[in-house]
Design an enzyme around this catalytic site. Structure first.
Site, PDB file in Angstrom:
ATOM      1  N   CYS A  58      14.041  31.555 -42.651  1.00 44.06           N
ATOM      2  CA  CYS A  58      14.668  31.631 -43.866  1.00 44.06           C
ATOM      3  C   CYS A  58      14.358  31.449 -45.466  1.00 44.06           C
ATOM      4  O   CYS A  58      15.650  32.286 -46.030  1.00 44.06           O
ATOM      5  CB  CYS A  58      15.278  29.649 -43.671  1.00 44.06           C
ATOM      6  SG  CYS A  58      13.812  28.783 -43.980  1.00 44.06           S
TER       7      CYS A  58
ATOM      8  N   HIS B 164      18.017  26.097 -49.774  1.00 41.02           N
ATOM      9  CA  HIS B 164      16.754  26.726 -50.546  1.00 41.02           C
ATOM     10  C   HIS B 164      16.662  27.421 -52.040  1.00 41.02           C
ATOM     11  O   HIS B 164      18.041  28.081 -51.686  1.00 41.02           O
ATOM     12  CB  HIS B 164      15.692  27.765 -49.760  1.00 41.02           C
ATOM     13  CG  HIS B 164      15.579  26.967 -48.616  1.00 41.02           C
ATOM     14  ND1 HIS B 164      15.682  25.768 -48.248  1.00 41.02           N
ATOM     15  CD2 HIS B 164      14.729  27.045 -46.881  1.00 41.02           C
ATOM     16  CE1 HIS B 164      15.132  25.010 -47.198  1.00 41.02           C
ATOM     17  NE2 HIS B 164      14.767  26.295 -46.604  1.00 41.02           N
TER      18      HIS B 164
END
Length: 240
Positions: free
Chosen positions: A35, A148
């Protein structure tokens, strides 16, 4: 990292899976990158295509959702406990998460980097098909529920000024630019949560480098969506 398995971000390197055909009778694997790598390279690759990145320094600020639903639940529980003056429950991580941050919980390698950091190094080289690009990373867990954030410093082989970089990013697929200096408004994990696009801001010349050979950017992306599920769906759609 198997050289026979394409590692694909559809907006970045769709050509890596050009040889994979449905109905060919042959089994094939296509891998989803990590990711953090996806979120990073969504923003950096359009700039790399223009000016060629020589060196990239990445610092990540990774949300609880990257460690699963149980980690998200523990962050909520710990927050309540700390505010009530109680000892926080630490089942998922071995230290307090609420109101704290710490080095990513991935195993530490012999070189001192953890697995998450080395994924950024190895996967970037594979996706860009460039074994010489220099990448270093520091990955941190922060008490954010979802999405994130990454601070990225870039050194280029060819000059690229910040205004041109901003225009390139505005026209890049899957990217939204949030770069309002006057209002001090830039990407945040909260604003990209549950959204497909990766947000980029804080686009500025690296003053530690001479000329227009370095940039700093700040990137936020929902690692459940583009960082995982959406990327996999896009790969499947390319095969149909």
């Amino acid at each position: 990292m198997d050289e026979n398995v394409p590692l694909v971000i559809p907006e970045v390197n769709p050509e890596a899976m050009a040889h994979v055909k449905l109905g060919s009778g042959k089994g094939a694997l296509i891998a989803n990158p990590n990711c953090s790598t996806i979120i990073c390279l969504m923003a950096v690759t359009p700039l790399h295509r223009r000016a060629k990145v020589k060196r990239m320094v990445v610092s990540t600020y990774q949300a609880a959702s990257g460690a699963g639903a149980a980690a998200m639940e523990e962050l909520v529980q710990q927050t309540r406990e700390v505010l009530e003056g109680k000892e926080p429950t630490c089942n998922i991580f071995n230290q307090q998460y609420a109101f704290n941050l710490f080095s990513h919980n991935a195993p530490i390698q012999l070189n001192g980097y953890n697995e998450e950091e080395m994924k950024l190094v190895k996967e970037t080289r594979k996706i860009w098909n460039d074994k010489d690009v220099k990448v270093t990373a520091t990955c941190i867990r922060v008490p954010v529920m979802r999405a994130h954030a990454e601070s990225v410093n870039l050194q280029f082989e060819n000059p690229l000024d910040e205004n041109t970089a901003r225009d390139i990013l505005k026209n890049a697929p899957g990217i939204v630019v949030v770069d309002d200096r006057a209002s001090n408004r830039f990407p945040t994990p909260l604003e990209v949560s549950n959204k497909d696009d990766v947000a980029v801001g804080r686009v500025r010349r690296d003053v530690s480098q001479d000329g227009d050979y370095g940039l700093d950017i700040f990137v936020c992306g929902d690692q459940i969506r583009k960082g995982a599920a959406l990327n996999a769906v896009q790969i499947a759609e390319m095969l149909l």
